[in-house]
Motif scaffolding. Structure first.
Motif, mmCIF file in Angstrom:
data_model
loop_
_atom_site.group_PDB
_atom_site.id
_atom_site.type_symbol
_atom_site.label_atom_id
_atom_site.label_comp_id
_atom_site.label_asym_id
_atom_site.label_seq_id
_atom_site.Cartn_x
_atom_site.Cartn_y
_atom_site.Cartn_z
ATOM 1 N N THR A 41 0.853 -1.188 0.000
ATOM 2 C CA THR A 41 0.000 0.000 0.000
ATOM 3 C C THR A 41 0.888 1.238 0.000
ATOM 4 O O THR A 41 2.086 1.154 0.285
ATOM 5 C CB THR A 41 -0.863 0.036 1.279
ATOM 6 O OG1 THR A 41 0.050 0.075 2.394
ATOM 7 C CG2 THR A 41 -1.753 -1.180 1.392
ATOM 8 N N ARG A 42 0.276 2.373 -0.305
ATOM 9 C CA ARG A 42 1.048 3.618 -0.321
ATOM 10 C C ARG A 42 1.664 3.894 1.047
ATOM 11 O O ARG A 42 2.797 4.346 1.161
ATOM 12 C CB ARG A 42 0.125 4.768 -0.743
ATOM 13 C CG ARG A 42 0.917 5.925 -1.314
ATOM 14 C CD ARG A 42 0.025 7.052 -1.695
ATOM 15 N NE ARG A 42 0.246 8.154 -0.775
ATOM 16 C CZ ARG A 42 -0.576 9.168 -0.629
ATOM 17 N NH1 ARG A 42 -1.681 9.224 -1.309
ATOM 18 N NH2 ARG A 42 -0.294 10.133 0.212
ATOM 19 N N ASP A 43 0.900 3.587 2.112
ATOM 20 C CA ASP A 43 1.408 3.819 3.471
ATOM 21 C C ASP A 43 2.652 2.987 3.757
ATOM 22 O O ASP A 43 3.609 3.458 4.366
ATOM 23 C CB ASP A 43 0.329 3.503 4.517
ATOM 24 C CG ASP A 43 -0.737 4.597 4.559
ATOM 25 O OD1 ASP A 43 -0.487 5.656 3.945
ATOM 26 O OD2 ASP A 43 -1.815 4.391 5.155
ATOM 27 N N LEU B 156 4.753 1.795 1.506
ATOM 28 C CA LEU B 156 5.850 2.337 0.690
ATOM 29 C C LEU B 156 6.460 3.564 1.352
ATOM 30 O O LEU B 156 7.673 3.725 1.408
ATOM 31 C CB LEU B 156 5.353 2.707 -0.707
ATOM 32 C CG LEU B 156 5.297 1.594 -1.751
ATOM 33 C CD1 LEU B 156 4.676 2.113 -3.043
ATOM 34 C CD2 LEU B 156 6.687 1.045 -2.052
ATOM 35 N N LEU B 157 5.580 4.437 1.860
ATOM 36 C CA LEU B 157 6.078 5.664 2.498
ATOM 37 C C LEU B 157 6.830 5.351 3.794
ATOM 38 O O LEU B 157 7.820 5.994 4.111
ATOM 39 C CB LEU B 157 4.929 6.639 2.774
ATOM 40 C CG LEU B 157 4.420 7.410 1.551
ATOM 41 C CD1 LEU B 157 3.184 8.219 1.895
ATOM 42 C CD2 LEU B 157 5.501 8.338 0.985
ATOM 43 N N ASN C 134 5.502 10.726 -7.520
ATOM 44 C CA ASN C 134 4.596 11.809 -7.926
ATOM 45 C C ASN C 134 4.890 13.071 -7.139
ATOM 46 O O ASN C 134 4.797 14.175 -7.634
ATOM 47 C CB ASN C 134 3.137 11.394 -7.705
ATOM 48 C CG ASN C 134 2.734 10.281 -8.655
ATOM 49 O OD1 ASN C 134 2.842 10.420 -9.866
ATOM 50 N ND2 ASN C 134 2.295 9.158 -8.119
ATOM 51 N N GLU D 157 5.155 12.844 -0.880
ATOM 52 C CA GLU D 157 4.222 12.019 -0.109
ATOM 53 C C GLU D 157 3.462 11.030 -0.983
ATOM 54 O O GLU D 157 2.522 10.391 -0.534
ATOM 55 C CB GLU D 157 3.214 12.930 0.626
ATOM 56 C CG GLU D 157 3.849 13.824 1.673
ATOM 57 C CD GLU D 157 4.690 13.052 2.690
ATOM 58 O OE1 GLU D 157 4.220 12.033 3.211
ATOM 59 O OE2 GLU D 157 5.841 13.475 2.936
ATOM 60 N N ASN D 158 3.821 10.939 -2.242
ATOM 61 C CA ASN D 158 3.046 10.087 -3.136
ATOM 62 C C ASN D 158 3.968 9.316 -4.082
ATOM 63 O O ASN D 158 4.436 9.855 -5.082
ATOM 64 C CB ASN D 158 2.055 10.974 -3.915
ATOM 65 C CG ASN D 158 1.161 10.158 -4.823
ATOM 66 O OD1 ASN D 158 1.315 8.945 -4.957
ATOM 67 N ND2 ASN D 158 0.229 10.831 -5.460
ATOM 68 N N GLU E 135 4.607 5.329 -5.989
ATOM 69 C CA GLU E 135 3.919 4.075 -6.327
ATOM 70 C C GLU E 135 4.796 3.234 -7.249
ATOM 71 O O GLU E 135 5.642 3.767 -7.966
ATOM 72 C CB GLU E 135 2.581 4.381 -7.000
ATOM 73 C CG GLU E 135 2.723 5.239 -8.247
ATOM 74 C CD GLU E 135 1.387 5.663 -8.855
ATOM 75 O OE1 GLU E 135 0.531 4.793 -9.057
ATOM 76 O OE2 GLU E 135 1.225 6.865 -9.134
#
Length: 312
Positions: free
Chosen positions: A124-126, A128-129, A163, A166-167, A169
């Protein structure tokens, strides 16, 4: 003991720009890799790596104490292995902008982090971050402030689309054309570059209004367009935007381009045989090249070593 291999990476687009939230695109580069190994009879280079790991382990302890919720390591096992003669055996050139410290960070996290986030999970993005934040903190040991992208790329071994800060993918990039004449290549500058001093020059320049304006209106704009073209596979538009980007870099990032390459850079823009851009922070190491005709580029850059990394 021999650990799994971790690969080098190439940031195709986004160097410096991602500090200011431009898009970026990073791909794994399997030509170079590194792995953790243990040997009781160490060569000079391995000894140096072993010493470095000792210091890194001490740093990881302070990192754990500072932010226990972020990441925990099995430091006992790590220190034991270091005492046994563990080192990072790597073919990744240092100071070349292809992520030598990133691969090491990924290898240590993979082997010694407790409750690690793995590639096999649903990323998920979370997640990955969180990984990016952990890796940023870990890699800061090697060269000051780190975005954590190099280790992330090396750890996951998949293309990553940035992106914004904070984004991020995983990205699907168009598959390579077997016999395509167009190519992305690495050009060896023959000298190493250091990230720290180059980033300092950039940060100093950022204090000037005209530089900030150029960054936003030209550099970031062209970078974003290049990323979009590359992902869409729009080669014609890509080359038109890479040319603009190459021009912007030559005009505004001269200190990051080794002096002997200024003329070569200009020649590419004038002849359209190839376009050059920075690979990583610059100052030496590799320079990235884009060409619609690799044979033409080879002729034009005779005497230089080109390594093709992607074919159009």
């Amino acid at each position: 003991m021999k650990g799994p291999l971790f690969y080098s990476k190439i940031l195709l687009f986004g160097e410096y720009g991602i500090i200011k939230d431009s898009k970026g695109l990073s791909i794994p580069y399997n030509f170079y890799n590194g792995a953790l190994k243990v040997d009781s009879n160490l060569s000079e280079a391995a000894k140096k790596s072993n010493e470095n790991l000792k210091r890194f382990a001490t740093y990881l302890k302070t990192l754990e104490d500072k932010d226990p919720a972020l990441v925990q390591f099995d430091l006992e096992a790590l220190n034991k292995d270091i005492e046994k003669g563990m080192y990072f055996d790597s073919s990744i050139p240092q100071g070349y902008g292809v992520g030598s410290s990133g691969a090491l960070v990924a290898a240590i996290y993979d082997k010694y982090a407790n409750d690690k986030i793995t590639v096999l999970e649903n990323l998920t993005r979370d997640k990955l971050l969180k990984l990016k934040k952990i890796f940023g903190e870990m890699e800061s040991f090697f060269h000051g402030k780190s975005s954590g992208l190099d280790p992330l790329n090396s750890y996951l071994s998949i293309p990553i689309l940035i992106n914004s800060k904070e984004n991020i993918e995983p990205a699907g990039i168009p598959s390579q054309t077997e016999n395509g004449t167009g190519a992305v290549f690495l050009l060896d500058s023959g000298t190493t570059g250091e990230t720290g001093p180059m980033v300092s020059i950039f940060m100093e320049n950022m204090k000037q209004e005209p530089f900030r304006k150029m960054l936003k209106e030209q550099f970031v704009k062209h970078t974003d367009a290049c990323v979009e073209d590359f992902l869409k596979g729009d080669v014609k538009s890509l080359f038109s935007n890479v040319k603009k980007l190459s021009h912007t870099v030559l005009d505004n990032f001269k200190p990051m381009i080794p002096a002997q390459f200024h003329k070569l850079w200009q020649k590419g823009i004038e002849t359209n045989d190839y376009y050059l851009k920075l690979c990583g922070s610059g100052g030496g190491g590799y320079i990235l090249g884009f060409t619609e005709d690799i044979e033409k580029a080879r002729k034009s850059l005779e005497g230089y070593k080109l390594e093709v990394v992607y074919n159009f």
